[in-house]
Design a protein around this motif. Sequence first.
Motif, mmCIF file in Angstrom:
data_model
loop_
_atom_site.group_PDB
_atom_site.id
_atom_site.type_symbol
_atom_site.label_atom_id
_atom_site.label_comp_id
_atom_site.label_asym_id
_atom_site.label_seq_id
_atom_site.Cartn_x
_atom_site.Cartn_y
_atom_site.Cartn_z
ATOM 1 N N TYR A 73 39.950 -12.579 6.591
ATOM 2 C CA TYR A 73 39.723 -11.148 6.801
ATOM 3 C C TYR A 73 38.227 -10.892 6.887
ATOM 4 O O TYR A 73 37.461 -11.425 6.091
ATOM 5 C CB TYR A 73 40.292 -10.314 5.644
ATOM 6 C CG TYR A 73 41.797 -10.372 5.561
ATOM 7 C CD1 TYR A 73 42.590 -9.572 6.387
ATOM 8 C CD2 TYR A 73 42.424 -11.234 4.674
ATOM 9 C CE1 TYR A 73 43.963 -9.634 6.333
ATOM 10 C CE2 TYR A 73 43.812 -11.312 4.608
ATOM 11 C CZ TYR A 73 44.578 -10.502 5.443
ATOM 12 O OH TYR A 73 45.944 -10.573 5.395
ATOM 13 N N ILE A 74 37.841 -10.075 7.819
ATOM 14 C CA ILE A 74 36.418 -9.797 7.996
ATOM 15 C C ILE A 74 35.866 -8.975 6.846
ATOM 16 O O ILE A 74 34.761 -9.200 6.380
ATOM 17 C CB ILE A 74 36.182 -9.004 9.299
ATOM 18 C CG1 ILE A 74 36.599 -9.842 10.506
ATOM 19 C CG2 ILE A 74 34.728 -8.606 9.431
ATOM 20 C CD1 ILE A 74 36.668 -9.030 11.775
ATOM 21 N N ASN A 75 36.640 -8.004 6.401
ATOM 22 C CA ASN A 75 36.077 -7.059 5.429
ATOM 23 C C ASN A 75 36.236 -7.488 3.980
ATOM 24 O O ASN A 75 36.572 -6.693 3.118
ATOM 25 C CB ASN A 75 36.663 -5.665 5.641
ATOM 26 C CG ASN A 75 38.150 -5.621 5.352
ATOM 27 O OD1 ASN A 75 38.804 -6.652 5.395
ATOM 28 N ND2 ASN A 75 38.662 -4.447 5.063
ATOM 29 N N ARG A 76 36.004 -8.750 3.735
ATOM 30 C CA ARG A 76 35.864 -9.203 2.356
ATOM 31 C C ARG A 76 34.395 -9.509 2.192
ATOM 32 O O ARG A 76 33.802 -10.205 3.028
ATOM 33 C CB ARG A 76 36.637 -10.503 2.141
ATOM 34 C CG ARG A 76 38.104 -10.295 2.226
ATOM 35 C CD ARG A 76 38.789 -10.766 0.945
ATOM 36 N NE ARG A 76 40.190 -10.944 1.199
ATOM 37 C CZ ARG A 76 40.763 -12.133 1.273
ATOM 38 N NH1 ARG A 76 40.048 -13.249 1.080
ATOM 39 N NH2 ARG A 76 42.037 -12.235 1.515
ATOM 40 N N SER A 80 32.126 -11.441 4.974
ATOM 41 C CA SER A 80 31.196 -10.696 5.816
ATOM 42 C C SER A 80 29.751 -11.086 5.506
ATOM 43 O O SER A 80 28.889 -11.035 6.376
ATOM 44 C CB SER A 80 31.405 -9.185 5.677
ATOM 45 O OG SER A 80 31.140 -8.749 4.372
ATOM 46 N N ILE A 83 29.187 -14.288 7.419
ATOM 47 C CA ILE A 83 29.012 -13.957 8.830
ATOM 48 C C ILE A 83 27.601 -13.439 9.059
ATOM 49 O O ILE A 83 26.927 -13.823 10.005
ATOM 50 C CB ILE A 83 30.043 -12.899 9.278
ATOM 51 C CG1 ILE A 83 31.458 -13.485 9.216
ATOM 52 C CG2 ILE A 83 29.735 -12.420 10.688
ATOM 53 C CD1 ILE A 83 32.563 -12.462 9.411
ATOM 54 N N ILE A 99 33.862 -12.884 16.293
ATOM 55 C CA ILE A 99 34.602 -12.902 15.042
ATOM 56 C C ILE A 99 36.107 -12.833 15.248
ATOM 57 O O ILE A 99 36.598 -12.025 16.024
ATOM 58 C CB ILE A 99 34.223 -11.685 14.190
ATOM 59 C CG1 ILE A 99 32.717 -11.500 14.150
ATOM 60 C CG2 ILE A 99 34.802 -11.806 12.795
ATOM 61 C CD1 ILE A 99 32.012 -12.467 13.323
ATOM 62 N N CYS A 100 36.827 -13.666 14.519
ATOM 63 C CA CYS A 100 38.290 -13.641 14.568
ATOM 64 C C CYS A 100 38.851 -13.651 13.150
ATOM 65 O O CYS A 100 38.239 -14.177 12.232
ATOM 66 C CB CYS A 100 38.810 -14.881 15.278
ATOM 67 S SG CYS A 100 38.174 -15.108 16.935
ATOM 68 N N GLN A 101 40.033 -13.062 13.012
ATOM 69 C CA GLN A 101 40.704 -13.056 11.706
ATOM 70 C C GLN A 101 42.030 -13.812 11.801
ATOM 71 O O GLN A 101 42.716 -13.747 12.813
ATOM 72 C CB GLN A 101 41.031 -11.622 11.290
ATOM 73 C CG GLN A 101 39.851 -10.685 11.292
ATOM 74 C CD GLN A 101 40.210 -9.307 10.773
ATOM 75 O OE1 GLN A 101 40.205 -9.071 9.586
ATOM 76 N NE2 GLN A 101 40.522 -8.390 11.664
ATOM 77 N N HIS A 103 44.321 -13.509 9.054
ATOM 78 C CA HIS A 103 45.259 -12.854 8.138
ATOM 79 C C HIS A 103 46.008 -13.893 7.315
ATOM 80 O O HIS A 103 47.185 -13.711 6.997
ATOM 81 C CB HIS A 103 46.256 -11.978 8.920
ATOM 82 C CG HIS A 103 45.599 -10.847 9.647
ATOM 83 N ND1 HIS A 103 46.197 -10.158 10.658
ATOM 84 C CD2 HIS A 103 44.378 -10.291 9.497
ATOM 85 C CE1 HIS A 103 45.373 -9.232 11.124
ATOM 86 N NE2 HIS A 103 44.269 -9.296 10.419
ATOM 87 N N ILE B 74 26.301 -6.208 8.760
ATOM 88 C CA ILE B 74 27.719 -6.570 8.813
ATOM 89 C C ILE B 74 28.373 -6.479 7.444
ATOM 90 O O ILE B 74 29.503 -6.034 7.315
ATOM 91 C CB ILE B 74 27.875 -8.020 9.324
ATOM 92 C CG1 ILE B 74 27.359 -8.133 10.746
ATOM 93 C CG2 ILE B 74 29.341 -8.449 9.266
ATOM 94 C CD1 ILE B 74 27.215 -9.568 11.198
ATOM 95 N N ASN B 75 27.641 -6.917 6.434
ATOM 96 C CA ASN B 75 28.290 -7.035 5.127
ATOM 97 C C ASN B 75 28.232 -5.769 4.282
ATOM 98 O O ASN B 75 27.987 -5.819 3.089
ATOM 99 C CB ASN B 75 27.716 -8.232 4.358
ATOM 100 C CG ASN B 75 26.268 -8.044 4.001
ATOM 101 O OD1 ASN B 75 25.562 -7.280 4.638
ATOM 102 N ND2 ASN B 75 25.826 -8.739 2.984
ATOM 103 N N SER B 80 32.178 -3.485 7.859
ATOM 104 C CA SER B 80 33.067 -4.632 8.093
ATOM 105 C C SER B 80 34.511 -4.158 8.215
ATOM 106 O O SER B 80 35.313 -4.779 8.906
ATOM 107 C CB SER B 80 32.904 -5.697 7.002
ATOM 108 O OG SER B 80 33.262 -5.198 5.744
ATOM 109 N N SER B 81 34.832 -3.049 7.566
ATOM 110 C CA SER B 81 36.190 -2.530 7.696
ATOM 111 C C SER B 81 36.407 -1.939 9.095
ATOM 112 O O SER B 81 37.482 -2.075 9.679
ATOM 113 C CB SER B 81 36.449 -1.459 6.639
ATOM 114 O OG SER B 81 36.398 -2.034 5.358
ATOM 115 N N GLU B 87 38.810 -5.140 15.732
ATOM 116 C CA GLU B 87 39.322 -6.476 16.078
ATOM 117 C C GLU B 87 40.836 -6.475 16.114
ATOM 118 O O GLU B 87 41.455 -7.042 17.023
ATOM 119 C CB GLU B 87 38.808 -7.507 15.062
ATOM 120 C CG GLU B 87 38.897 -8.955 15.532
ATOM 121 C CD GLU B 87 40.275 -9.575 15.391
ATOM 122 O OE1 GLU B 87 40.605 -10.484 16.152
ATOM 123 O OE2 GLU B 87 41.055 -9.138 14.501
ATOM 124 N N VAL B 97 35.574 -9.853 19.908
ATOM 125 C CA VAL B 97 34.484 -8.963 19.495
ATOM 126 C C VAL B 97 33.241 -9.764 19.116
ATOM 127 O O VAL B 97 33.315 -10.739 18.389
ATOM 128 C CB VAL B 97 34.902 -8.053 18.315
ATOM 129 C CG1 VAL B 97 36.084 -7.191 18.704
ATOM 130 C CG2 VAL B 97 35.228 -8.863 17.086
#
Lengths: 348, 348
Positions: A73-76, A80, A83, A99-101, A103, B74-75, B80-81, B87, B97
């Motif tokens: 997950y990106i939004n951890r 992030s 990244i 960026i790819c997730q 899940h 980003i972070n 990030s959400s 995405e 993205v």
Amino acid sequence: MKENGKVTIYDISKKLNISAATVSRALNNNPKISKKTRDLVFAAAKEMNYKQNRLAQALKSGKSKNVGIIVPYINRNFFSSIIRGIEEELGPHGYHVIICQTHEQMETEVEQINTLLNTQVDGIFMSISKSTTKTDHFKKVLDEGKSLIFFDRKLDVPGVSSVVIDDFKAGYLATEHLISQGCKNIAHFAGDLNLEIYKNRYEGYIKALKDHGFQPNPDYVVTTLSSVESGAAAVSKIWELNEKPDAIFSASDYTALGAIQELKRIGIRIPEDFCISGFSNEPFTKYMEMPITSVDQTPLRMGKIAAQVFLEQVDSPQKLTIEKKVVLAPELMVRNSSDRSLHKLAIH
Amino acid sequence: MKENGKVTIYDISKKLNISAATVSRALNNNPKISKKTRDLVFAAAKEMNYKQNRLAQALKSGKSKNVGIIVPYINRNFFSSIIRGIEEELGPHGYHVIICQTHEQMETEVEQINTLLNTQVDGIFMSISKSTTKTDHFKKVLDEGKSLIFFDRKLDVPGVSSVVIDDFKAGYLATEHLISQGCKNIAHFAGDLNLEIYKNRYEGYIKALKDHGFQPNPDYVVTTLSSVESGAAAVSKIWELNEKPDAIFSASDYTALGAIQELKRIGIRIPEDFCISGFSNEPFTKYMEMPITSVDQTPLRMGKIAAQVFLEQVDSPQKLTIEKKVVLAPELMVRNSSDRSLHKLAIH
DNA sequence: TATTTCGCTGTAATCGATTGCACTAAAATA
DNA sequence: TATTTTAGTGCAATCGATTACAGCGAAATA
């Protein structure tokens, strides 16, 4: 200045009555081009608002100057931040990050790798999903001659580099710290033991106990999800034991938080009666009224180093033979949830 | 199965003794191709482990199926959400993205836009940097016929769509809530008022005060950075006033946290003596022992909607004329830091 | 049987930039 | 003056996929 704003080297070449080849060479500062011509070309390019087409360049050169990053997950915060580290290290070298997730699905992971390869990325950075067991899709990346770099969550695949923290040591340090605070019955809230990182944390915990003369108690090890609720539930579980623990080394900050909340609820004093250490140094741990001891994984640094490993590899001709394994030192952030020294001072 | 793993339609065409054009058509399920040939091609493609080269497709079609996202950092949970939302909405449509950071520098922002355009992205999503004042670089994007979508932090540029929350309303709601809790002297910890979002929050605050018969007091408005330290400092500042406030509507959760810490330090009871609301619904706000009231900006939803706006535009032929402005409703998360009803119940 | 239609496939140009090879004119050398 | 060197450019192929147009054989029609 065409309709769609697409100016090519051919437009410049027509305007100046020279060949596109010359324009290309001039723009690339090829020394074979006379200064006069070069200046003319640059002037025209600027005037016509020319922009190089990186797609065309990429197609020709075989280098897209793009890298892929795959995370659950990106939004951890942890991911992030990694990244961010990669982006900041690679950006100045002209790379873009895609960026790819996943899940946490292996199936999605496989798919993401495929589409990234189709997009001709020059390399892939990733943290594997919890459900990943196969390694075929990783080998595909190597077969295409691209470098693959695992960060944090990895599997052992020949040819794949990795950047991780020393989770064993981290588990050892955290447990040893709890011992140093006088705790005798230390529980462990483990993560998914199929993942190397959680297994290593667990083993570091076991080793520290043994090294200090404690007999590990299987009842004290509870597998949890990384959530507040799971942490509270785990406390309820160990509280049913006859000999209750007096400390927890949690492999997750969220479970540590849930544990603290539950312990407070049932009237346990922290850190006087009970010490707790979490893991990951999530931003919230230091903001709590009772700041939580945690292990910092230095994600920003991790990302930057992963990027450096990549850069070494793309520049090197025999990249595929080099398989670099970087292990970073974790940093234990001791805070109130486990620090009795502050407390003792208060008593004096 | 060549050395570098690059199999092209030409390799397939050679193997089957047909033209590359036929292979291409077969792979694209062109109805003009006989089923027999199509099946042969698919079988060969699979056997030879063929992968389409998206770069070549992109060059030919003029559509890269990549979009750029530009954010300050980003972070940050909020950003990030949003990225995650974009995405997840765009991924199923075959888009990738590309993430860029500005570090709040307009100069970097301009550069990032340029390199994204060079990379032939099909559109750009962004939140402008704090230091952004010019709009030329935005117009460039439109000139190239690509859609540009602002989220959260925006500027008014003709042709640019945007997805934001109603910051004015959010400020109004939060302030009104504090009033409803009986607070009479409500301070505001503002962000950088050059940014529309912070200005709107401020104005919502002012309006709510006036609507409820309170005279706004300029001394009660302190401009802060979004940090814990800044929040603590701001409390010290307002505490020098003769008539001290009894509530704060902070435009940032970090300053709200700093404020709470400082108020506790000087012995103020929350929420009995003092109420506080933050902004952004940062993850930590709900984890605190004293959970912090905050405004949820629904970043995931914001990202998804921004993506939907983009999809509408790429499909539409006259995209540039459509300029969609979406304003989402904010959600006030009332928690202990401002909720006196819980407290009153306890007293009864 | 002669001609038209239709289904399927191939040829070649194209997207934009790069680059090995060939070429020309001027400069350097014999 | 004759010849070689060199600097500066142009030509054309190439990266991989797509697609307008042309073509061809077989079936349908006259």
